[in-house]
Scaffold this motif. Structure first.
Motif, PDB file in Angstrom:
ATOM      1  N   GLY A   1       0.790  -1.229   0.000  1.00 40.67           N
ATOM      2  CA  GLY A   1       0.000   0.000   0.000  1.00 40.67           C
ATOM      3  C   GLY A   1       0.813   1.266   0.000  1.00 40.67           C
ATOM      4  O   GLY A   1       0.260   2.368   0.115  1.00 40.67           O
ATOM      5  N   GLY A   2       2.152   1.151  -0.142  1.00 39.16           N
ATOM      6  CA  GLY A   2       3.016   2.322  -0.042  1.00 39.16           C
ATOM      7  C   GLY A   2       2.659   3.440  -0.996  1.00 39.16           C
ATOM      8  O   GLY A   2       2.774   4.617  -0.654  1.00 39.16           O
ATOM      9  N   SER A   3       2.215   3.098  -2.194  1.00 42.16           N
ATOM     10  CA  SER A   3       1.879   4.127  -3.184  1.00 42.16           C
ATOM     11  C   SER A   3       0.756   5.031  -2.695  1.00 42.16           C
ATOM     12  O   SER A   3       0.827   6.261  -2.820  1.00 42.16           O
ATOM     13  N   SER A   4      -0.277   4.429  -2.125  1.00 42.36           N
ATOM     14  CA  SER A   4      -1.410   5.235  -1.650  1.00 42.36           C
ATOM     15  C   SER A   4      -1.114   5.918  -0.326  1.00 42.36           C
ATOM     16  O   SER A   4      -1.659   6.989  -0.040  1.00 42.36           O
ATOM     17  N   TYR A   5      -0.250   5.323   0.515  1.00 41.22           N
ATOM     18  CA  TYR A   5       0.179   6.024   1.730  1.00 41.22           C
ATOM     19  C   TYR A   5       0.882   7.332   1.350  1.00 41.22           C
ATOM     20  O   TYR A   5       0.649   8.383   1.957  1.00 41.22           O
TER      21      TYR A   5
ATOM     22  N   LYS B   1       8.129   9.594   2.514  1.00 40.05           N
ATOM     23  CA  LYS B   1       8.748   8.368   1.990  1.00 40.05           C
ATOM     24  C   LYS B   1       9.094   7.405   3.119  1.00 40.05           C
ATOM     25  O   LYS B   1       8.861   6.196   3.017  1.00 40.05           O
ATOM     26  N   THR B   2       9.658   7.944   4.206  1.00 44.08           N
ATOM     27  CA  THR B   2      10.016   7.096   5.341  1.00 44.08           C
ATOM     28  C   THR B   2       8.777   6.457   5.949  1.00 44.08           C
ATOM     29  O   THR B   2       8.763   5.253   6.245  1.00 44.08           O
ATOM     30  N   ALA B   3       7.730   7.254   6.132  1.00 47.38           N
ATOM     31  CA  ALA B   3       6.491   6.742   6.732  1.00 47.38           C
ATOM     32  C   ALA B   3       5.878   5.647   5.866  1.00 47.38           C
ATOM     33  O   ALA B   3       5.426   4.612   6.382  1.00 47.38           O
ATOM     34  N   ALA B   4       5.856   5.858   4.549  1.00 48.40           N
ATOM     35  CA  ALA B   4       5.258   4.870   3.646  1.00 48.40           C
ATOM     36  C   ALA B   4       6.004   3.550   3.694  1.00 48.40           C
ATOM     37  O   ALA B   4       5.391   2.470   3.692  1.00 48.40           O
ATOM     38  N   LEU B   5       7.334   3.602   3.753  1.00 46.50           N
ATOM     39  CA  LEU B   5       8.116   2.374   3.782  1.00 46.50           C
ATOM     40  C   LEU B   5       7.936   1.624   5.105  1.00 46.50           C
ATOM     41  O   LEU B   5       7.863   0.393   5.126  1.00 46.50           O
ATOM     42  N   PHE B   6       7.851   2.351   6.212  1.00 43.66           N
ATOM     43  CA  PHE B   6       7.608   1.688   7.495  1.00 43.66           C
ATOM     44  C   PHE B   6       6.229   1.019   7.515  1.00 43.66           C
ATOM     45  O   PHE B   6       6.074  -0.101   8.015  1.00 43.66           O
ATOM     46  N   CYS B   7       5.230   1.702   6.960  1.00 44.76           N
ATOM     47  CA  CYS B   7       3.887   1.112   6.885  1.00 44.76           C
ATOM     48  C   CYS B   7       3.900  -0.123   5.986  1.00 44.76           C
ATOM     49  O   CYS B   7       3.252  -1.131   6.282  1.00 44.76           O
ATOM     50  N   ASN B   8       4.631  -0.042   4.883  1.00 45.79           N
ATOM     51  CA  ASN B   8       4.812  -1.215   4.020  1.00 45.79           C
ATOM     52  C   ASN B   8       5.358  -2.395   4.822  1.00 45.79           C
ATOM     53  O   ASN B   8       4.876  -3.523   4.709  1.00 45.79           O
ATOM     54  N   LEU B   9       6.397  -2.121   5.607  1.00 46.57           N
ATOM     55  CA  LEU B   9       7.047  -3.174   6.383  1.00 46.57           C
ATOM     56  C   LEU B   9       6.064  -3.880   7.314  1.00 46.57           C
ATOM     57  O   LEU B   9       6.044  -5.115   7.396  1.00 46.57           O
TER      58      LEU B   9
ATOM     59  N   VAL C   1      11.202   6.012  -5.493  1.00 51.08           N
ATOM     60  CA  VAL C   1       9.977   6.727  -5.127  1.00 51.08           C
ATOM     61  C   VAL C   1       9.430   6.342  -3.759  1.00 51.08           C
ATOM     62  O   VAL C   1       8.417   6.889  -3.317  1.00 51.08           O
ATOM     63  N   GLY C   2      10.077   5.388  -3.060  1.00 51.53           N
ATOM     64  CA  GLY C   2       9.659   5.074  -1.698  1.00 51.53           C
ATOM     65  C   GLY C   2       8.521   4.090  -1.589  1.00 51.53           C
ATOM     66  O   GLY C   2       7.672   4.213  -0.698  1.00 51.53           O
ATOM     67  N   ILE C   3       8.458   3.118  -2.508  1.00 56.49           N
ATOM     68  CA  ILE C   3       7.472   2.050  -2.402  1.00 56.49           C
ATOM     69  C   ILE C   3       8.227   0.723  -2.338  1.00 56.49           C
ATOM     70  O   ILE C   3       9.437   0.681  -2.482  1.00 56.49           O
ATOM     71  N   GLY C   4       7.516  -0.370  -2.130  1.00 61.62           N
ATOM     72  CA  GLY C   4       8.181  -1.654  -2.000  1.00 61.62           C
ATOM     73  C   GLY C   4       8.486  -2.346  -3.314  1.00 61.62           C
ATOM     74  O   GLY C   4       9.306  -3.255  -3.362  1.00 61.62           O
ATOM     75  N   GLY C   5       7.783  -1.959  -4.378  1.00 63.17           N
ATOM     76  CA  GLY C   5       8.053  -2.517  -5.694  1.00 63.17           C
ATOM     77  C   GLY C   5       7.182  -3.691  -6.085  1.00 63.17           C
ATOM     78  O   GLY C   5       7.148  -4.081  -7.257  1.00 63.17           O
ATOM     79  N   GLY C   6       6.470  -4.270  -5.136  1.00 63.93           N
ATOM     80  CA  GLY C   6       5.619  -5.407  -5.450  1.00 63.93           C
ATOM     81  C   GLY C   6       4.499  -5.061  -6.400  1.00 63.93           C
ATOM     82  O   GLY C   6       4.082  -5.887  -7.220  1.00 63.93           O
ATOM     83  N   ILE C   7       4.025  -3.825  -6.321  1.00 57.47           N
ATOM     84  CA  ILE C   7       2.927  -3.400  -7.179  1.00 57.47           C
ATOM     85  C   ILE C   7       3.378  -3.264  -8.634  1.00 57.47           C
ATOM     86  O   ILE C   7       2.560  -3.243  -9.554  1.00 57.47           O
ATOM     87  N   LEU C   8       4.683  -3.163  -8.849  1.00 60.09           N
ATOM     88  CA  LEU C   8       5.240  -3.192 -10.206  1.00 60.09           C
ATOM     89  C   LEU C   8       5.534  -4.620 -10.647  1.00 60.09           C
ATOM     90  O   LEU C   8       5.224  -5.013 -11.775  1.00 60.09           O
ATOM     91  N   LEU C   9       6.138  -5.392  -9.755  1.00 54.87           N
ATOM     92  CA  LEU C   9       6.583  -6.740 -10.111  1.00 54.87           C
ATOM     93  C   LEU C   9       5.427  -7.715 -10.274  1.00 54.87           C
ATOM     94  O   LEU C   9       5.389  -8.500 -11.233  1.00 54.87           O
ATOM     95  N   SER C  10       4.477  -7.689  -9.354  1.00 53.82           N
ATOM     96  CA  SER C  10       3.406  -8.676  -9.343  1.00 53.82           C
ATOM     97  C   SER C  10       2.587  -8.719 -10.638  1.00 53.82           C
ATOM     98  O   SER C  10       2.377  -9.801 -11.194  1.00 53.82           O
TER      99      SER C  10
END
Length: 261
Positions: free
Chosen positions: A28-32, A47-55, A154-163
């Motif tokens: 959900g990092g993109s929408s965060y 960016k930091t907040a989005a990555l922590f929420c991703n985690l 861009v501060g996302i996890g990348g799964g939304i691109l890879l999947s």
């Protein structure tokens, strides 16, 4: 720091985002990022907040996927080995606020379109042996490095691109791809945070982060459990794609032409 009422509303939004995205195997990092940008001007903190929420979301998702036998480490490792250094290096790159949001919007638009295109895979006849051919080491290395670099930038996890790419390639079953995406987001979020710390852009506000992390943990647990019971998640991913693509186009138009849609 937003006021208490605003933080409460953001938490509700984060809970919904986490539930929706985790049901499709994402963090959900993109929408965060998009939601926080409405209330916080410091995009490094965003960016930091989005990555922590991703985690938080994908840590729970990864555990549940592994527990249910959907994680294939032999296929995951080549992707991760190439993506982690790429995500770290990209996270150290300093972008202006305008450049950051244009890059983010472009990445989200692309990933949203790819998610929508997955509806095609629901009706396309499976080609025997295709999954084995497209999951070769060189293919995995290129996909992992590319998704890792863009995610770190861009501060996302990348799964939304890879999947969605893996689904379009019939790389494996949808649930195994969702499991891989969760682990992929997990390792790249860690690499991205490390890169931010190395590049001097790491910002953490504990008063804001504690309620946000609680909200996404609860939402992520709801969404992942829902995902494990869904037989055909293609429509849900396509709906997620529409949301992601809209956010992406909105950001690109706003930061290139000043158009707010």
């Amino acid at each position: 720091m937003p006021d208490i009422h605003t933080v409460f509303l953001i938490c509700i939004g984060f809970f919904i985002i986490a539930a929706l995205y985790s049901s499709a195997g994402f963090g959900g990092g993109s929408s965060y990022l998009a939601l926080l940008s409405l209330f916080i001007g410091d995009f490094s903190a965003i960016k930091t907040a989005a990555l922590f929420c991703n985690l938080v979301v994908v840590a729970g998702s990864s555990y549940l996927f592994m527990k249910n036998g959907y994680f294939d480490k032999k296929k995951f490792l080549p992707l991760a080995i190439c993506s982690i250094p790429a995500a770290f290096v990209a996270a150290t790159i300093h972008l202006s606020q305008k450049s950051f949001f244009i890059c983010l919007g472009s990445v989200l638009t692309l990933s949203g379109l790819l998610l929508i295109m997955q509806l095609y895979t629901q009706t396309r006849p499976a080609e025997p042996g295709l999954g084995n051919r497209v999951s070769s080491l060189p293919v995995n290395a290129v996909l992992g490095a590319a998704a890792g670099f863009l995610s770190g930038l861009v501060g996302i996890g990348g799964g939304i691109l890879l999947s969605p790419v893996l689904n379009l390639m019939s790389w494996d079953t949808p649930k195994k791809i969702a499991a891989l995406a969760s682990f992929f987001i997990l390792v790249n979020s860690i690499a991205g945070l490390a890169g931010q710390a190395s590049g001097g852009t790491f910002t953490f506000n504990i008063q804001l982060m504690l309620p946000l992390l609680t909200a996404v943990f609860l939402g992520g647990q709801v969404g992942t459990r829902l995902s494990l019971k869904i037989v055909r998640p293609g429509l849900l991913k396509a709906l997620t794609g529409v949301l992601v693509a809209y956010i992406g186009v909105k950001l690109v138009l706003k930061y290139t032409n000043g158009i707010d849609v």
